[in-house]
Scaffold this motif. Structure first.
Motif, PDB file in Angstrom:
ATOM      1  N   HIS A   1       0.835  -1.192   0.000  1.00 12.44           N
ATOM      2  CA  HIS A   1       0.000   0.000   0.000  1.00 12.44           C
ATOM      3  C   HIS A   1       0.878   1.254   0.000  1.00 12.44           C
ATOM      4  O   HIS A   1       1.896   1.317   0.677  1.00 12.44           O
ATOM      5  CB  HIS A   1      -0.915   0.002   1.235  1.00 12.44           C
ATOM      6  CG  HIS A   1      -1.814  -1.194   1.311  1.00 12.44           C
ATOM      7  ND1 HIS A   1      -2.868  -1.402   0.444  1.00 12.44           N
ATOM      8  CD2 HIS A   1      -1.797  -2.270   2.150  1.00 12.44           C
ATOM      9  CE1 HIS A   1      -3.472  -2.532   0.758  1.00 12.44           C
ATOM     10  NE2 HIS A   1      -2.827  -3.094   1.783  1.00 12.44           N
TER      11      HIS A   1
ATOM     12  N   ALA B   1       3.527   3.295  -5.640  1.00 16.23           N
ATOM     13  CA  ALA B   1       3.057   3.563  -7.004  1.00 16.23           C
ATOM     14  C   ALA B   1       4.167   3.250  -7.985  1.00 16.23           C
ATOM     15  O   ALA B   1       5.343   3.541  -7.731  1.00 16.23           O
ATOM     16  CB  ALA B   1       2.617   5.022  -7.144  1.00 16.23           C
TER      17      ALA B   1
ATOM     18  N   THR C   1       0.266   1.595 -11.918  1.00 12.60           N
ATOM     19  CA  THR C   1      -0.609   1.126 -10.847  1.00 12.60           C
ATOM     20  C   THR C   1      -1.653   2.193 -10.563  1.00 12.60           C
ATOM     21  O   THR C   1      -1.509   3.351 -10.969  1.00 12.60           O
ATOM     22  CB  THR C   1       0.189   0.839  -9.558  1.00 12.60           C
ATOM     23  OG1 THR C   1       0.826   2.043  -9.152  1.00 12.60           O
ATOM     24  CG2 THR C   1       1.233  -0.233  -9.801  1.00 12.60           C
ATOM     25  N   SER C   2      -2.689   1.831  -9.848  1.00 14.64           N
ATOM     26  CA  SER C   2      -3.716   2.804  -9.490  1.00 14.64           C
ATOM     27  C   SER C   2      -3.115   3.806  -8.490  1.00 14.64           C
ATOM     28  O   SER C   2      -2.358   3.434  -7.591  1.00 14.64           O
ATOM     29  CB  SER C   2      -4.920   2.094  -8.862  1.00 14.64           C
ATOM     30  OG  SER C   2      -4.525   1.390  -7.693  1.00 14.64           O
ATOM     31  N   GLY C   3      -3.441   5.049  -8.685  1.00 11.37           N
ATOM     32  CA  GLY C   3      -2.929   6.089  -7.792  1.00 11.37           C
ATOM     33  C   GLY C   3      -1.539   6.552  -8.128  1.00 11.37           C
ATOM     34  O   GLY C   3      -0.938   7.322  -7.368  1.00 11.37           O
TER      35      GLY C   3
ATOM     36  N   ASP D   1       0.948   8.824  -9.555  1.00 11.36           N
ATOM     37  CA  ASP D   1       0.906  10.236  -9.970  1.00 11.36           C
ATOM     38  C   ASP D   1       2.332  10.759  -9.975  1.00 11.36           C
ATOM     39  O   ASP D   1       2.888  11.109  -8.933  1.00 11.36           O
ATOM     40  CB  ASP D   1       0.034  11.038  -9.001  1.00 11.36           C
ATOM     41  CG  ASP D   1      -0.395  12.381  -9.588  1.00 11.36           C
ATOM     42  OD1 ASP D   1       0.026  12.675 -10.728  1.00 11.36           O
ATOM     43  OD2 ASP D   1      -1.118  13.134  -8.904  1.00 11.36           O
TER      44      ASP D   1
ATOM     45  N   TYR E   1       5.121  12.776  -2.236  1.00 11.01           N
ATOM     46  CA  TYR E   1       5.699  11.521  -2.721  1.00 11.01           C
ATOM     47  C   TYR E   1       7.222  11.607  -2.619  1.00 11.01           C
ATOM     48  O   TYR E   1       7.817  12.679  -2.689  1.00 11.01           O
ATOM     49  CB  TYR E   1       5.310  11.253  -4.179  1.00 11.01           C
ATOM     50  CG  TYR E   1       3.832  11.027  -4.406  1.00 11.01           C
ATOM     51  CD1 TYR E   1       3.288   9.750  -4.306  1.00 11.01           C
ATOM     52  CD2 TYR E   1       3.010  12.103  -4.724  1.00 11.01           C
ATOM     53  CE1 TYR E   1       1.922   9.548  -4.532  1.00 11.01           C
ATOM     54  CE2 TYR E   1       1.648  11.908  -4.937  1.00 11.01           C
ATOM     55  CZ  TYR E   1       1.105  10.630  -4.845  1.00 11.01           C
ATOM     56  OH  TYR E   1      -0.238  10.433  -5.057  1.00 11.01           O
TER      57      TYR E   1
ATOM     58  N   ASN F   1       3.980   7.024  -1.148  1.00  5.34           N
ATOM     59  CA  ASN F   1       3.181   8.095  -0.553  1.00  5.34           C
ATOM     60  C   ASN F   1       3.727   8.329   0.872  1.00  5.34           C
ATOM     61  O   ASN F   1       3.661   7.435   1.718  1.00  5.34           O
ATOM     62  CB  ASN F   1       1.714   7.681  -0.496  1.00  5.34           C
ATOM     63  CG  ASN F   1       0.824   8.808   0.009  1.00  5.34           C
ATOM     64  OD1 ASN F   1       1.237   9.638   0.802  1.00  5.34           O
ATOM     65  ND2 ASN F   1      -0.426   8.801  -0.447  1.00  5.34           N
TER      66      ASN F   1
END
Length: 464
Positions: A80, A83, A97-99, A101, A132, A154
């Motif tokens: 989790h 990214a 991947t999702s999220g 950025d 990030y 994150n």
């Protein structure tokens, strides 16, 4: 402007010093935590990059390349906040991947400048209010194609932790500074209690209690020199007050006798009619008393000038041997009357005030004649020793007790108080001698032993 007390100053310095130390400690502690987080993030990112690079390295066929996104998803399950984005040589996103950025520059730099992506430099950015930390590297697949792989974490929870950590640290530093100031005030007040005790003791000392002294036992080492110096000052003041009191008493006593004589003789003269000769005799007697008082007042004024640094001797070449011989001629009749001989040996020349030096020698010679037994000799010797000239006046006679020697130059001081009205003068002669010698930058000493008393003058010699 009100001046801060010593307690307040020390307390404030305690607080400032503690704050500076705590701020420095907080800064290094914050930097250490930040570094720890960065190292942890870098370790995790490098691990994921190695995994992804290994997957690409073993991709040779188109079928393996088509199945690679699924394998990447499977490999990143459970991570989790992680990214991943992959772009091909044209800059198009091949996998994400999702999220995920990422800044476009981060994804494009590796194809434009491959050298900047070889080391995997850790970068930090913020997009859409989210922080990030990540990196991008250029990887090569088994089929020879190159891709840019960017991984990021994150770190919002890191930022929240650091913000809270800084807030707690700032509050702790403020409370610690306040506590240090309070403790510093209490400790300083306790530590300065001996000073307050000394202050209270000093406040209770008056002119009537100059004999009191501050206790030096039990005082802190920093206050002992102060107490010792203050006690020495009290001793000097006590001695000065005693001398002033004795001086005033002596003045009153010295002036009372001639004034009393003048009053008595005047009353006798007025009690009945007298002839001219009788009035002349009374006037001559009064004149002697007036001369005595005038001499005393003149001597006192002379000493007052010396005390205030107003004795400024004129500088001329003075032959002390010639001055001494002239004084011998002046005292010759009196010396013969007392059966005393006068002898002078040696010679000396100094630079000074001739009349002042003559007065000093006159006082010493008359003092020596007065205290020499009949048939004895007063001897004056002069010599030069290097840059100094010495003049010694010796006379045989009764020894002066050692306890009186240090005070012989005090005003109105007499070794035998019972003799003060028997022609010994007012007791200012030796005080005047010392003032004259001091004004010339010299010194005078006295010794008395083996039925011999010697006064020795030391004066700067005349430069050759």
């Amino acid at each position: 402007m009100k001046t801060l007390s010593l307690t307040a100053r020390i307390s404030l310095l305690f607080a400032v010093s503690a704050s500076l130390v705590l701020l420095a400690t907080g800064y290094f502690l914050t930097q250490g935590v930040e570094t720890h987080f960065k190292e942890g993030d870098l370790h995790e990112l490098n691990g994921k990059l190695e995994l992804i690079q290994n997957l690409f390295k073993h991709t040779y066929t188109q079928a393996e390349l088509n199945s690679l996104p699924q394998r990447l998803d499977d490999a990143l399950v459970g991570h989790h906040g992680l990214a991943v984005a992959v772009t091909d040589a044209t800059g198009n996103i091949w996998f994400a991947t999702s999220g995920a950025d990422f800044p476009r520059t981060l994804l494009q730099d590796c194809h434009i400048q491959p050298t900047v992506c070889t080391s995997g430099t850790l970068r930090q950015w913020k997009l859409a209010g989210v922080s990030y930390r990540g990196m991008a590297v250029l990887v090569a697949a088994g089929n020879g194609r190159s891709y840019t792989v960017a991984v990021a974490l994150n770190i919002e929870h890191h930022d929240l932790f650091m913000n809270k950590f800084r807030s707690v640290l700032a509050i702790a530093i403020a409370l610690a500074a306040l506590a240090t100031a309070s403790l510093g005030w209490a400790v300083t007040r306790w530590g300065l209690s001996p000073l307050r005790q000394v202050t209270n003791m000093v406040g209770g000392i008056s002119a009537e209690h100059l004999a009191e002294r501050l206790p030096t036992t039990g005082l802190p080492a920093e206050l002992k020199p102060l107490a010792t110096a203050f006690n020495a000052m009290l001793a000097r003041l006590d001695d000065s007050f005693r001398r002033l009191s004795a001086f005033s008493s002596d003045i009153a006593h010295e002036l009372r006798t001639p004034i009393s004589n003048l009053m008595t003789q005047t009353q006798v003269a007025l009690s009945s009619a007298r002839g001219n000769d009788e009035y002349k005799e009374i006037l001559y007697s009064n004149l002697e008393e007036y001369e005595r008082m005038a001499q005393m007042v003149g001597d006192m004024l002379y000493l007052a000038q010396a005390d205030n640094g107003l004795l400024k001797p004129s500088l001329e070449e003075v032959n002390l041997a010639n001055e001494t011989q002239d004084l011998f001629d002046y005292f010759e009749a009196w010396a013969e009357e007392r059966g005393v001989s006068l002898i002078q040996t040696g010679s000396a020349t100094v630079r000074g005030d001739r009349m002042m030096l003559r007065r000093a020698l006159s006082n010493l010679i008359s003092n020596a004649i007065q205290h020499t037994l009949p048939g004895k000799t007063v001897q004056i010797s002069m010599a030069r020793h290097g840059g100094q000239t010495t003049v010694s006046i010796e006379n045989p006679g009764t020894n002066i007790p050692a306890e009186h020697l240090p005070r012989l130059f005090d005003r109105f001081y007499r070794v035998d108080p019972s003799r003060q009205r028997k022609g010994d003068g007012a007791g200012l002669g030796l005080s005047i001698v010392k003032s004259i010698v001091d004004a010339h930058g010299g010194s005078i000493t006295v010794m008395s032993a083996d039925q011999m008393t010697r006064f020795q003058l030391t004066l700067p010699a005349l430069e050759e």
